[in-house]
Structures are given as structure tokens and as C-alpha cells.
Design a protein around this motif. Sequence first.
Motif, PDB file in Angstrom:
ATOM      1  N   ARG A  52       0.852  -1.339  -0.057  1.00 13.54           N
ATOM      2  CA  ARG A  52      -0.063   0.092   0.199  1.00 13.54           C
ATOM      3  C   ARG A  52       0.817   1.193   0.072  1.00 13.54           C
ATOM      4  O   ARG A  52       1.798   1.338   0.573  1.00 13.54           O
ATOM      5  CB  ARG A  52      -0.895   0.048   1.375  1.00 13.54           C
ATOM      6  N   GLN A  53       0.501   2.145  -0.682  1.00 15.80           N
ATOM      7  CA  GLN A  53       1.196   3.618  -0.778  1.00 15.80           C
ATOM      8  C   GLN A  53       0.114   4.841  -0.587  1.00 15.80           C
ATOM      9  O   GLN A  53      -0.633   4.775  -1.376  1.00 15.80           O
ATOM     10  CB  GLN A  53       2.061   3.575  -2.307  1.00 15.80           C
ATOM     11  N   GLU A  54       0.653   5.573   0.229  1.00 12.89           N
ATOM     12  CA  GLU A  54      -0.096   6.753   0.511  1.00 12.89           C
ATOM     13  C   GLU A  54       0.221   8.030  -0.463  1.00 12.89           C
ATOM     14  O   GLU A  54       1.847   7.942  -0.426  1.00 12.89           O
ATOM     15  CB  GLU A  54       0.188   7.276   1.879  1.00 12.89           C
ATOM     16  N   ALA A  55      -0.423   8.796  -1.249  1.00 11.41           N
ATOM     17  CA  ALA A  55      -0.169   9.597  -2.209  1.00 11.41           C
ATOM     18  C   ALA A  55       0.652  10.701  -1.496  1.00 11.41           C
ATOM     19  O   ALA A  55       1.811  11.276  -2.145  1.00 11.41           O
ATOM     20  CB  ALA A  55      -1.132  10.210  -2.838  1.00 11.41           C
ATOM     21  N   TYR A  56       0.599  11.150  -0.507  1.00  9.05           N
ATOM     22  CA  TYR A  56       1.263  12.347   0.252  1.00  9.05           C
ATOM     23  C   TYR A  56       2.838  11.904   0.556  1.00  9.05           C
ATOM     24  O   TYR A  56       3.550  12.756   1.055  1.00  9.05           O
ATOM     25  CB  TYR A  56       0.671  12.625   1.633  1.00  9.05           C
ATOM     26  N   LYS A  57       2.925  10.498   0.884  1.00  9.04           N
ATOM     27  CA  LYS A  57       4.394   9.767   0.995  1.00  9.04           C
ATOM     28  C   LYS A  57       5.248  10.060  -0.114  1.00  9.04           C
ATOM     29  O   LYS A  57       4.802   9.250  -1.315  1.00  9.04           O
ATOM     30  CB  LYS A  57       4.489   8.574   1.771  1.00  9.04           C
ATOM     31  N   GLN A  58       6.579  10.801  -0.303  1.00  9.65           N
ATOM     32  CA  GLN A  58       7.287  10.582  -1.227  1.00  9.65           C
ATOM     33  C   GLN A  58       7.908   9.230  -1.424  1.00  9.65           C
ATOM     34  O   GLN A  58       8.478   8.616  -2.316  1.00  9.65           O
ATOM     35  CB  GLN A  58       8.294  11.429  -1.182  1.00  9.65           C
ATOM     36  N   GLN A  59       8.271   8.639  -0.263  1.00  7.14           N
ATOM     37  CA  GLN A  59       8.984   7.448  -0.092  1.00  7.14           C
ATOM     38  C   GLN A  59       8.263   6.285  -0.610  1.00  7.14           C
ATOM     39  O   GLN A  59       7.025   5.923  -0.138  1.00  7.14           O
ATOM     40  CB  GLN A  59       9.463   7.101   1.288  1.00  7.14           C
ATOM     41  N   ASN A  60       8.960   5.438  -1.373  1.00  5.85           N
ATOM     42  CA  ASN A  60       8.072   4.281  -2.150  1.00  5.85           C
ATOM     43  C   ASN A  60       7.972   3.239  -1.000  1.00  5.85           C
ATOM     44  O   ASN A  60       9.084   2.981  -0.216  1.00  5.85           O
ATOM     45  CB  ASN A  60       8.982   3.699  -3.211  1.00  5.85           C
ATOM     46  N   ALA A  61       6.780   2.439  -0.984  1.00  6.50           N
ATOM     47  CA  ALA A  61       6.604   1.503  -0.036  1.00  6.50           C
ATOM     48  C   ALA A  61       7.453   0.118  -0.205  1.00  6.50           C
ATOM     49  O   ALA A  61       7.572   0.041  -1.377  1.00  6.50           O
ATOM     50  CB  ALA A  61       5.094   1.264   0.059  1.00  6.50           C
ATOM     51  N   THR A  62       7.874  -0.470   0.820  1.00  7.41           N
ATOM     52  CA  THR A  62       8.674  -1.830   0.421  1.00  7.41           C
ATOM     53  C   THR A  62       8.092  -2.906   1.559  1.00  7.41           C
ATOM     54  O   THR A  62       7.561  -2.406   2.677  1.00  7.41           O
ATOM     55  CB  THR A  62       9.937  -1.853   0.797  1.00  7.41           C
ATOM     56  N   GLU A  63       7.698  -3.906   1.003  1.00  6.33           N
ATOM     57  CA  GLU A  63       7.244  -5.158   1.892  1.00  6.33           C
ATOM     58  C   GLU A  63       8.301  -6.330   1.538  1.00  6.33           C
ATOM     59  O   GLU A  63       7.842  -7.092   0.695  1.00  6.33           O
ATOM     60  CB  GLU A  63       5.843  -5.386   1.657  1.00  6.33           C
ATOM     61  N   ASN A  64       9.144  -6.649   2.171  1.00  2.78           N
ATOM     62  CA  ASN A  64      10.065  -7.700   2.075  1.00  2.78           C
ATOM     63  C   ASN A  64      10.544  -7.898   0.713  1.00  2.78           C
ATOM     64  O   ASN A  64      11.139  -6.832  -0.034  1.00  2.78           O
ATOM     65  CB  ASN A  64       9.551  -8.850   2.396  1.00  2.78           C
ATOM     66  N   ARG A  65      10.085  -8.607  -0.418  1.00  5.01           N
ATOM     67  CA  ARG A  65      10.598  -8.774  -1.658  1.00  5.01           C
ATOM     68  C   ARG A  65       9.708  -7.864  -2.553  1.00  5.01           C
ATOM     69  O   ARG A  65      10.073  -7.853  -3.902  1.00  5.01           O
ATOM     70  CB  ARG A  65      10.577 -10.262  -2.262  1.00  5.01           C
ATOM     71  N   PHE A  66       8.717  -7.264  -2.122  1.00  4.57           N
ATOM     72  CA  PHE A  66       7.754  -6.387  -2.913  1.00  4.57           C
ATOM     73  C   PHE A  66       8.214  -5.049  -2.811  1.00  4.57           C
ATOM     74  O   PHE A  66       8.300  -4.407  -1.653  1.00  4.57           O
ATOM     75  CB  PHE A  66       6.531  -6.698  -2.632  1.00  4.57           C
ATOM     76  N   SER A  67       8.233  -4.122  -3.650  1.00  2.59           N
ATOM     77  CA  SER A  67       8.316  -2.950  -3.592  1.00  2.59           C
ATOM     78  C   SER A  67       7.649  -2.125  -4.852  1.00  2.59           C
ATOM     79  O   SER A  67       7.487  -2.536  -5.756  1.00  2.59           O
ATOM     80  CB  SER A  67       9.837  -2.310  -3.509  1.00  2.59           C
ATOM     81  N   VAL A  68       7.425  -0.781  -4.626  1.00  2.00           N
ATOM     82  CA  VAL A  68       6.650  -0.097  -5.704  1.00  2.00           C
ATOM     83  C   VAL A  68       7.618   1.257  -6.068  1.00  2.00           C
ATOM     84  O   VAL A  68       8.309   1.821  -5.182  1.00  2.00           O
ATOM     85  CB  VAL A  68       5.334   0.549  -5.172  1.00  2.00           C
ATOM     86  N   ASN A  69       7.318   1.537  -7.264  1.00  2.00           N
ATOM     87  CA  ASN A  69       7.979   2.796  -7.689  1.00  2.00           C
ATOM     88  C   ASN A  69       6.863   3.794  -8.253  1.00  2.00           C
ATOM     89  O   ASN A  69       5.939   3.741  -9.031  1.00  2.00           O
ATOM     90  CB  ASN A  69       8.770   2.402  -9.128  1.00  2.00           C
ATOM     91  N   PHE A  70       6.613   4.467  -7.248  1.00  2.00           N
ATOM     92  CA  PHE A  70       5.425   5.484  -7.144  1.00  2.00           C
ATOM     93  C   PHE A  70       5.854   6.945  -7.728  1.00  2.00           C
ATOM     94  O   PHE A  70       6.699   7.732  -7.177  1.00  2.00           O
ATOM     95  CB  PHE A  70       4.937   5.780  -5.765  1.00  2.00           C
ATOM     96  N   GLN A  71       5.464   7.221  -9.059  1.00  2.00           N
ATOM     97  CA  GLN A  71       5.590   8.278  -9.615  1.00  2.00           C
ATOM     98  C   GLN A  71       4.551   9.432  -9.614  1.00  2.00           C
ATOM     99  O   GLN A  71       3.570   9.175 -10.712  1.00  2.00           O
ATOM    100  CB  GLN A  71       6.134   8.463 -11.154  1.00  2.00           C
TER     101      GLN A  71
END
Lengths: 112, 120
Positions: free
Chosen positions: B50-69
Motif C-alpha cells: 500500500r502507498q499513501e500519495a502524500y508520502k514521497q518514499q516508495n513503500a516496500t514489503e520484503n521482496r515487494f516494492s513499488v515505484n510511485f511516480q
Amino acid sequence: NAGVTQTPKFRILKIGQSMTLQCTQDMNHNYMYWYRQDPGMGLKLIYYSVGAGITDKGEVPNGYNVSRSTTEDFPLRLELAAPSQTSVYFCASSTHYAGELFFGEGSRLTVL
Amino acid sequence: AQTVTQSQPEMSVQEAETVTLSCTYDTSESDYYLFWYKQPPSRQMILVIRQEAYKQQNATENRFSVNFQKAAKSFSLKISDSQLGDAAMYFCAYRSASVRNTGTASKLTFGTGTRLQVTL
């Protein structure tokens, strides 16, 4: 650790029959939802509820009805089943408007 | 209305390799949440990240990560060290966080999904 429980898991209906999909959650969540998932598609919202006694339509409400008499239960009623209602139905709940959704295991409904 | 687009109906990755699933969305809102859900053959929808739009840092969960642009309205999921158990349908989803619309803000809008195959 029940979470969100849906029944039945599978059902075959004849055109014109009616049925109710049951959904119960034991997490004391105020928000509950019904989604349908057609083959190869994402989930589409049918109805949702923000608390006992309050329900509202989602994207695809036609042919369905809901009620929310308690916090725990959110049944989905299909009246006069049609082949277009063949789908997998998911019930979900969340703590608040932005909380994570917890899903049930789904109910596969076939209308012949 | 918000829309979520997943342009890759199917992807394949070898075990232990890395794969990226794409998701773009359209919204006029500035405050929202983005999610990746996994749906294995058992049909149960499982929240991956899950990613909150107000957060600039990309979320990570173990082997899963996001690239939020945020400016590009892009939200891709990277799975590292892929495992056979990662094989599933993956859905990207959007949820408004607008306080003004608390009655409607709770709905999730889903993309059409990406089927991920993991090969030996």
C-alpha cells in the motif's frame, strides 16, 4: 480468526430465481462492500455500507439489493437472476474510509 | 471518475529473477491511496503493498516494492527474487482519501489485472 465469511461458495441458479449471498465479518468494521469479478476483469463495486442502517449504490447495482441491519452482516440479494449475473462475488470490510480492505473468499454464482 | 489501467495482461518471470508490473491511474485528486492486491488460484484477494500519495518514499514489503511516480500517475510493483508462490493475478487499485467524501471515499477502483507466471 474468521475475518470475512461468505456463503455459499458455489451456487447454480436458474433464470428468474432469487437468492441471497451472506456475508459476515467479526472484526467490528463499519465499512462493508460487495464486489463482482467477471472473467479477466477487475472487481466492480455493487453496493457498499458505511455503517448499520446505511447503504449506497456502487458502479453496478442493477439487479441487486442489500441491507445492513447489524455491523456484522451485509447480505446481497439477487432478484430474478439473469445470465449476466454469472460472476464471482466478493464481500469485503474495512475499519474506516481509507483502511485496508479485508476480503472474503468469494462466491461463484452461475445463472443458467 | 478515477480509472486504473494495467497494460500487461500477462507477464512471466523465472524463479529468483525480478519482474515489474505496471499500473497507471487517472485522478484529479491530490490525496489518495494506491494498492497492489494478489489473487492466487484460491481466489482470495490478499493485500501485497500500500502507498499513501502524500508520502514521497516508495513503500516496500520484503521482496515487494513499488515505484510511485505521482506526477506521471504511475505505480509499478517490483517483485524481487521471484518464487513459485508469487504466481497469481495482481491487481492495482486506487482509493480516494478525500475527507470531504467520506461516504464515498472508501471505494476501491481496480485495474483489470496482470497474470504473473513464474517458471523454473
